[in-house]
Write an enzyme that holds these catalytic residues in place. Structure first.
Site, PDB file in Angstrom:
ATOM      1  N   SER A   1       0.848  -1.205   0.000  1.00  0.00           N
ATOM      2  CA  SER A   1       0.000   0.000   0.000  1.00  0.00           C
ATOM      3  C   SER A   1       0.877   1.247   0.000  1.00  0.00           C
ATOM      4  CB  SER A   1      -0.890   0.030   1.248  1.00  0.00           C
ATOM      5  OG  SER A   1      -1.808  -1.033   1.257  1.00  0.00           O
TER       6      SER A   1
ATOM      7  N   ALA B   1      -5.271  -0.191  -1.772  1.00  0.00           N
ATOM      8  CA  ALA B   1      -4.328   0.205  -0.721  1.00  0.00           C
ATOM      9  C   ALA B   1      -5.102   0.611   0.529  1.00  0.00           C
ATOM     10  CB  ALA B   1      -3.475   1.371  -1.206  1.00  0.00           C
ATOM     11  N   LYS B   2      -4.539   0.293   1.675  1.00  0.00           N
ATOM     12  CA  LYS B   2      -5.221   0.652   2.932  1.00  0.00           C
ATOM     13  C   LYS B   2      -4.742   2.040   3.362  1.00  0.00           C
ATOM     14  CE  LYS B   2      -6.776  -1.605   7.162  1.00  0.00           C
ATOM     15  NZ  LYS B   2      -8.211  -1.400   6.968  1.00  0.00           N
ATOM     16  N   THR B   3      -5.194   3.030   2.601  1.00  0.00           N
ATOM     17  CA  THR B   3      -4.773   4.423   2.762  1.00  0.00           C
ATOM     18  C   THR B   3      -5.682   5.136   3.758  1.00  0.00           C
ATOM     19  OG1 THR B   3      -4.151   4.355   0.439  1.00  0.00           O
ATOM     20  CG2 THR B   3      -4.304   6.529   1.438  1.00  0.00           C
TER      21      THR B   3
ATOM     22  N   TYR C   1     -10.734   6.253   4.181  1.00  0.00           N
ATOM     23  CA  TYR C   1     -11.715   5.961   5.230  1.00  0.00           C
ATOM     24  C   TYR C   1     -12.721   7.077   5.446  1.00  0.00           C
ATOM     25  CZ  TYR C   1      -9.972   1.389   5.608  1.00  0.00           C
ATOM     26  OH  TYR C   1      -9.691   0.082   5.275  1.00  0.00           O
TER      27      TYR C   1
END
Ligand code: PMP
Length: 287
Positions: A64, A152-154, A158
């Protein structure tokens, strides 16, 4: 809730009390949302504490970061070792671990040299609880994969999840189910979605979702249990003809779904694939 006076966290090479961890308010992550995090669980097992799928989580974190032009200065192995040290220093075993890469001070929209690593952990129950969920179809779509790296865990992604969860709760539901930009079902704000219909388990393909590590584990466990699975695109109308459904995620684990909008899933949760997979998952993480 997340720390007390005894909690120790890791910040850029130092182990310090959580209350003493601080940062520059000029950091780029805070202003523009470019940062990377993970959500990982550790479990007490007969052979001591075990971080479930630690390698997969930290590989996703480094992947990510690369997609988001964030420089990282740690290997997967170093991050795993630090995570075990974190649990030991805090004397916790059944824990949720939250690593975060956040950037240094920078008010431009360009990559930043300085990346900070923060690691913390706390004891956390199942994120979405134990009761079957009532979902509402969200008016918010998942981010368009042509406008960002949705896999990607950006940090910034969120805001989409927060909008969807808040809207669902304001409308009297427990959680949201979100569509992709083309109108197919994608996922929940913090979990992947599966449904069961006529003896087959369905989930959507990668492309518009976070590639969940729990999702992969469930697909593996389904194979081991001889549960037929199909990965394909489907619509809300398909879901409203399903027998049963559930969410998967590290924080939520496996949680059954009672209804979607005004449609109630007809199958008893205890007779569903979801319940069998929940039991298998709980055994797997403590093995
Ligand atoms: N989708 C989203 C948007 C999430 O935030 C999460 C939680 N990380 C998941 C799916 C599930 O991913 P995992 O199983 O890797 O926790």
């Amino acid at each position: 809730m997340y720390y007390n006076e005894n909690t120790i966290v890791f910040l850029n090479g130092n182990w310090i009390p959580a209350a003493q961890a601080n940062t520059s308010l000029y950091n780029q992550t805070m202003h523009y949302g470019n940062g990377i995090f993970e959500g990982i669980r550790a479990y007490d097992t007969p052979n001591g504490v075990k971080i479930f799928k630690a390698k997969e989580h930290y590989q996703r974190m480094l992947d990510s970061a690369k997609l988001m032009h964030i420089k990282t200065y740690y290997t997967v192995e170093e991050l795993i070792a630090l995570s075990y040290e974190l649990l030991e220093k805090n004397n916790i075993t059944n824990a949720y671990i939250r690593p975060l890469f956040y950037l240094g001070p920078n008010m431009t929209l360009m990559p930043v040299e300085e990346t900070n690593l923060f690691l913390c952990a706390w004891e956390w129950g199942k994120y979405l609880g134990d009761n079957l969920l009532r979902l509402g179809t969200s008016s918010y779509q998942r981010p368009n994969p042509k406008s960002c790296h949705v896999e990607a865990k950006t940090v910034g992604h969120y805001i989409n999840s927060i909008l969807a969860s808040t809207e669902a709760k304001q409308n009297g539901f427990d959680e949201a189910l979100m569509l992709d930009a083309a109108g197919f079902v994608a996922e929940g704000p913090g979990a992947n979605f599966f449904y069961e219909k006529d003896g087959c388990l369905y989930t959507c393909p990668l492309g518009n979702i976070l590639p969940g590590i729990t999702r992969n584990t469930i697909l593996d466990l389904a194979q081991q249990l001889n549960i037929r699975t199909e990965v394909k695109l489907f619509t809300i109308e398909d879901v409203k003809q399903a027998d049963s459904a559930f969410f998967t995620g590290t924080a939520a684990e496996v949680i059954g779904i009672k209804s979607l909008d005004d449609y109630t899933f007809p199958m008893e949760w205890n007779s569903s694939f979801g319940k069998r997979l929940l039991t298998a998952y709980q055994e797997e993480v403590r093995r």
